[in-house]
Design a protein around this motif. Structure first.
Motif, PDB file in Angstrom:
ATOM      1  N   ASP A 108       7.356   3.563   2.662  1.00  0.00           N
ATOM      2  CA  ASP A 108       7.340   3.098   1.289  1.00  0.00           C
ATOM      3  C   ASP A 108       6.397   1.908   1.134  1.00  0.00           C
ATOM      4  O   ASP A 108       5.855   1.385   2.115  1.00  0.00           O
ATOM      5  CB  ASP A 108       8.747   2.797   0.776  1.00  0.00           C
ATOM      6  CG  ASP A 108       9.411   1.628   1.487  1.00  0.00           C
ATOM      7  OD1 ASP A 108       8.722   0.656   1.839  1.00  0.00           O
ATOM      8  OD2 ASP A 108      10.647   1.675   1.677  1.00  0.00           O
ATOM      9  N   VAL A 109       6.175   1.491  -0.083  1.00  0.00           N
ATOM     10  CA  VAL A 109       5.150   0.482  -0.382  1.00  0.00           C
ATOM     11  C   VAL A 109       5.357  -0.803   0.406  1.00  0.00           C
ATOM     12  O   VAL A 109       4.400  -1.382   0.932  1.00  0.00           O
ATOM     13  CB  VAL A 109       5.128   0.173  -1.900  1.00  0.00           C
ATOM     14  CG1 VAL A 109       4.225  -1.018  -2.197  1.00  0.00           C
ATOM     15  CG2 VAL A 109       4.653   1.393  -2.684  1.00  0.00           C
ATOM     16  N   GLU A 110       6.586  -1.255   0.528  1.00  0.00           N
ATOM     17  CA  GLU A 110       6.839  -2.545   1.161  1.00  0.00           C
ATOM     18  C   GLU A 110       7.060  -2.462   2.670  1.00  0.00           C
ATOM     19  O   GLU A 110       7.078  -3.489   3.346  1.00  0.00           O
ATOM     20  CB  GLU A 110       8.045  -3.216   0.497  1.00  0.00           C
ATOM     21  CG  GLU A 110       7.794  -3.590  -0.964  1.00  0.00           C
ATOM     22  CD  GLU A 110       6.519  -4.398  -1.153  1.00  0.00           C
ATOM     23  OE1 GLU A 110       6.245  -5.291  -0.325  1.00  0.00           O
ATOM     24  OE2 GLU A 110       5.779  -4.129  -2.121  1.00  0.00           O
ATOM     25  N   THR A 111       7.237  -1.269   3.203  1.00  0.00           N
ATOM     26  CA  THR A 111       7.416  -1.133   4.645  1.00  0.00           C
ATOM     27  C   THR A 111       6.073  -1.231   5.340  1.00  0.00           C
ATOM     28  O   THR A 111       5.077  -0.666   4.895  1.00  0.00           O
ATOM     29  CB  THR A 111       8.100   0.201   4.988  1.00  0.00           C
ATOM     30  OG1 THR A 111       9.387   0.229   4.367  1.00  0.00           O
ATOM     31  CG2 THR A 111       8.275   0.349   6.488  1.00  0.00           C
TER      32      THR A 111
ATOM     33  N   SER B 141      -2.378   4.669  -7.234  1.00  0.00           N
ATOM     34  CA  SER B 141      -1.616   4.820  -8.461  1.00  0.00           C
ATOM     35  C   SER B 141      -1.193   3.429  -8.910  1.00  0.00           C
ATOM     36  O   SER B 141      -2.028   2.656  -9.374  1.00  0.00           O
ATOM     37  CB  SER B 141      -0.419   5.754  -8.240  1.00  0.00           C
ATOM     38  OG  SER B 141       0.386   5.291  -7.169  1.00  0.00           O
ATOM     39  N   GLN B 142       0.069   3.086  -8.733  1.00  0.00           N
ATOM     40  CA  GLN B 142       0.487   1.722  -9.062  1.00  0.00           C
ATOM     41  C   GLN B 142       0.024   0.731  -8.003  1.00  0.00           C
ATOM     42  O   GLN B 142      -0.135  -0.453  -8.276  1.00  0.00           O
ATOM     43  CB  GLN B 142       2.006   1.663  -9.206  1.00  0.00           C
ATOM     44  CG  GLN B 142       2.548   2.440 -10.393  1.00  0.00           C
ATOM     45  CD  GLN B 142       4.057   2.301 -10.519  1.00  0.00           C
ATOM     46  OE1 GLN B 142       4.730   1.903  -9.587  1.00  0.00           O
ATOM     47  NE2 GLN B 142       4.575   2.630 -11.684  1.00  0.00           N
ATOM     48  N   HIS B 143      -0.176   1.218  -6.801  1.00  0.00           N
ATOM     49  CA  HIS B 143      -0.602   0.387  -5.681  1.00  0.00           C
ATOM     50  C   HIS B 143      -1.779   1.064  -4.989  1.00  0.00           C
ATOM     51  O   HIS B 143      -1.954   2.285  -5.075  1.00  0.00           O
ATOM     52  CB  HIS B 143       0.544   0.191  -4.689  1.00  0.00           C
ATOM     53  CG  HIS B 143       1.776  -0.416  -5.298  1.00  0.00           C
ATOM     54  ND1 HIS B 143       1.946  -1.772  -5.428  1.00  0.00           N
ATOM     55  CD2 HIS B 143       2.893   0.159  -5.818  1.00  0.00           C
ATOM     56  CE1 HIS B 143       3.109  -2.020  -5.988  1.00  0.00           C
ATOM     57  NE2 HIS B 143       3.709  -0.858  -6.248  1.00  0.00           N
ATOM     58  N   PRO B 144      -2.597   0.308  -4.259  1.00  0.00           N
ATOM     59  CA  PRO B 144      -3.711   0.936  -3.536  1.00  0.00           C
ATOM     60  C   PRO B 144      -3.201   1.866  -2.438  1.00  0.00           C
ATOM     61  O   PRO B 144      -2.109   1.692  -1.903  1.00  0.00           O
ATOM     62  CB  PRO B 144      -4.476  -0.261  -2.952  1.00  0.00           C
ATOM     63  CG  PRO B 144      -3.474  -1.375  -2.905  1.00  0.00           C
ATOM     64  CD  PRO B 144      -2.578  -1.157  -4.096  1.00  0.00           C
ATOM     65  N   SER B 145      -4.003   2.861  -2.119  1.00  0.00           N
ATOM     66  CA  SER B 145      -3.661   3.828  -1.091  1.00  0.00           C
ATOM     67  C   SER B 145      -4.025   3.293   0.290  1.00  0.00           C
ATOM     68  O   SER B 145      -5.013   2.579   0.457  1.00  0.00           O
ATOM     69  CB  SER B 145      -4.407   5.142  -1.337  1.00  0.00           C
ATOM     70  OG  SER B 145      -4.317   5.998  -0.218  1.00  0.00           O
ATOM     71  N   VAL B 146      -3.236   3.677   1.295  1.00  0.00           N
ATOM     72  CA  VAL B 146      -3.581   3.312   2.667  1.00  0.00           C
ATOM     73  C   VAL B 146      -4.935   3.885   3.059  1.00  0.00           C
ATOM     74  O   VAL B 146      -5.614   3.353   3.942  1.00  0.00           O
ATOM     75  CB  VAL B 146      -2.502   3.791   3.666  1.00  0.00           C
ATOM     76  CG1 VAL B 146      -1.207   3.037   3.467  1.00  0.00           C
ATOM     77  CG2 VAL B 146      -2.285   5.303   3.574  1.00  0.00           C
TER      78      VAL B 146
ATOM     79  N   TYR C   6       0.843  -1.202   0.000  1.00  0.00           N
ATOM     80  CA  TYR C   6       0.000   0.000   0.000  1.00  0.00           C
ATOM     81  C   TYR C   6       0.871   1.242   0.000  1.00  0.00           C
ATOM     82  O   TYR C   6       1.911   1.289   0.651  1.00  0.00           O
ATOM     83  CB  TYR C   6      -0.923   0.021   1.219  1.00  0.00           C
ATOM     84  CG  TYR C   6      -2.078  -0.945   1.114  1.00  0.00           C
ATOM     85  CD1 TYR C   6      -3.346  -0.499   0.740  1.00  0.00           C
ATOM     86  CD2 TYR C   6      -1.902  -2.297   1.367  1.00  0.00           C
ATOM     87  CE1 TYR C   6      -4.403  -1.383   0.638  1.00  0.00           C
ATOM     88  CE2 TYR C   6      -2.954  -3.192   1.255  1.00  0.00           C
ATOM     89  CZ  TYR C   6      -4.207  -2.721   0.890  1.00  0.00           C
ATOM     90  OH  TYR C   6      -5.250  -3.602   0.776  1.00  0.00           O
ATOM     91  N   GLU C   7       0.418   2.271  -0.733  1.00  0.00           N
ATOM     92  CA  GLU C   7       1.131   3.536  -0.800  1.00  0.00           C
ATOM     93  C   GLU C   7       0.573   4.525   0.216  1.00  0.00           C
ATOM     94  O   GLU C   7      -0.626   4.526   0.488  1.00  0.00           O
ATOM     95  CB  GLU C   7       1.010   4.163  -2.191  1.00  0.00           C
ATOM     96  CG  GLU C   7       1.735   3.419  -3.290  1.00  0.00           C
ATOM     97  CD  GLU C   7       1.670   4.159  -4.622  1.00  0.00           C
ATOM     98  OE1 GLU C   7       0.891   5.131  -4.711  1.00  0.00           O
ATOM     99  OE2 GLU C   7       2.383   3.768  -5.548  1.00  0.00           O
ATOM    100  N   CYS C   8       1.439   5.375   0.746  1.00  0.00           N
ATOM    101  CA  CYS C   8       0.998   6.461   1.619  1.00  0.00           C
ATOM    102  C   CYS C   8       0.657   7.674   0.753  1.00  0.00           C
ATOM    103  O   CYS C   8       1.313   8.713   0.793  1.00  0.00           O
ATOM    104  CB  CYS C   8       2.077   6.793   2.636  1.00  0.00           C
ATOM    105  SG  CYS C   8       2.327   5.500   3.857  1.00  0.00           S
TER     106      CYS C   8
END
Length: 239
Positions: free
Chosen positions: A101-104, A77-82, A70-72
């Motif tokens: 970041d996405v993977e954290t 965008s490329q990944h879903p938003s938190v 998930y993106e903050c």
């Protein structure tokens, strides 16, 4: 406050939708149907829509256990938003306090209080941010000394502030930093020739991630947590 504005502030209605609802006679003020959006609200007025009393949505302070992937960001965008993990009204008003970041994974704060956010991320203050890192390789024996002295990251002209390293086991460590350079934790371990396989934020300032929150779950901060966080922190960027 005008009645149409009150409806927008207390519901997910847009201004045009509020006018439609008013025109249809669905809104009562103190038991009387009011169709004019220009009607001025008075203190103590009871506004109801479909028989339920409305109230202005106040400022919100939320703790989220961010899962990987998930993106903050405010929008997908490329990944879903938190933000898609938060089930609240007026979600578009919310923003994250700093980023991961996405993977954290781990602790992320979400609010609609801009002044509170500014106090937390102000560079004039230094707030501990604690991460648990799972590493690809064993750390050198002098890693703690190097991090405490500060390391010069690639592309930077100043070394990092002193950071405290606690070895958890052979390939995992807990790192406490007081700044938020871009991907700082990953870059710090990379400076030692090590790769971070997984990264989890456990704490910001005095507030730790609630152990009862599963990945993707959230809760509102307590008043004490809100106040404590406002007294600490510095800038934050993806770790």
């Amino acid at each position: 406050m005008r009645l149409d504005k009150y409806l927008c502030e207390s519901t997910d209605l847009t201004r045009s939708q509020a006018r439609t609802v008013l025109a249809s006679g669905e809104i009562t003020v103190n038991g009387e149907v009011v169709k004019r959006g220009t009607h001025i609200m008075q203190d103590g007025d009871d506004v109801q829509w479909e028989g339920e009393s409305l109230a202005i949505i106040g400022l919100r302070y939320i703790m989220l256990n961010k899962p990987a992937g998930y993106e903050c960001s405010l929008r997908n965008s490329q990944h879903p938003s938190v933000m898609s993990l938060i089930d609240v009204d007026k979600r578009d008003r919310l923003h994250t306090v700093g980023r991961l970041d996405v993977e954290t994974t781990g602790l992320i704060l979400i609010t609609d209080d801009g002044q509170w956010t500014h106090r937390i991320i102000s560079p004039r203050h230094r707030c501990d941010k604690v991460y648990l890192a799972t590493l690809a390789e064993t750390l050198p024996q002098n890693a703690g000394e190097l991090f405490l002295a500060g390391v010069l990251l690639e592309g930077e002209d100043k070394p990092t502030l002193p950071a405290v390293l606690e070895r958890v086991d052979e390939r995992s460590a807990r790192l406490t930093i007081q700044e938020g350079k871009y991907h700082q934790v990953r870059r710090m371990f990379a400076s030692l020739g090590n790769l971070v396989l997984a990264l989890h934020r456990e704490r910001i300032g005095p507030v730790s991630l609630d152990a009862d929150l599963q990945p993707g779950e959230s809760r509102y901060l307590t008043p004490a947590e809100v106040a404590a966080l406002a007294q600490s922190s510095d800038g934050d960027a993806p770790a």
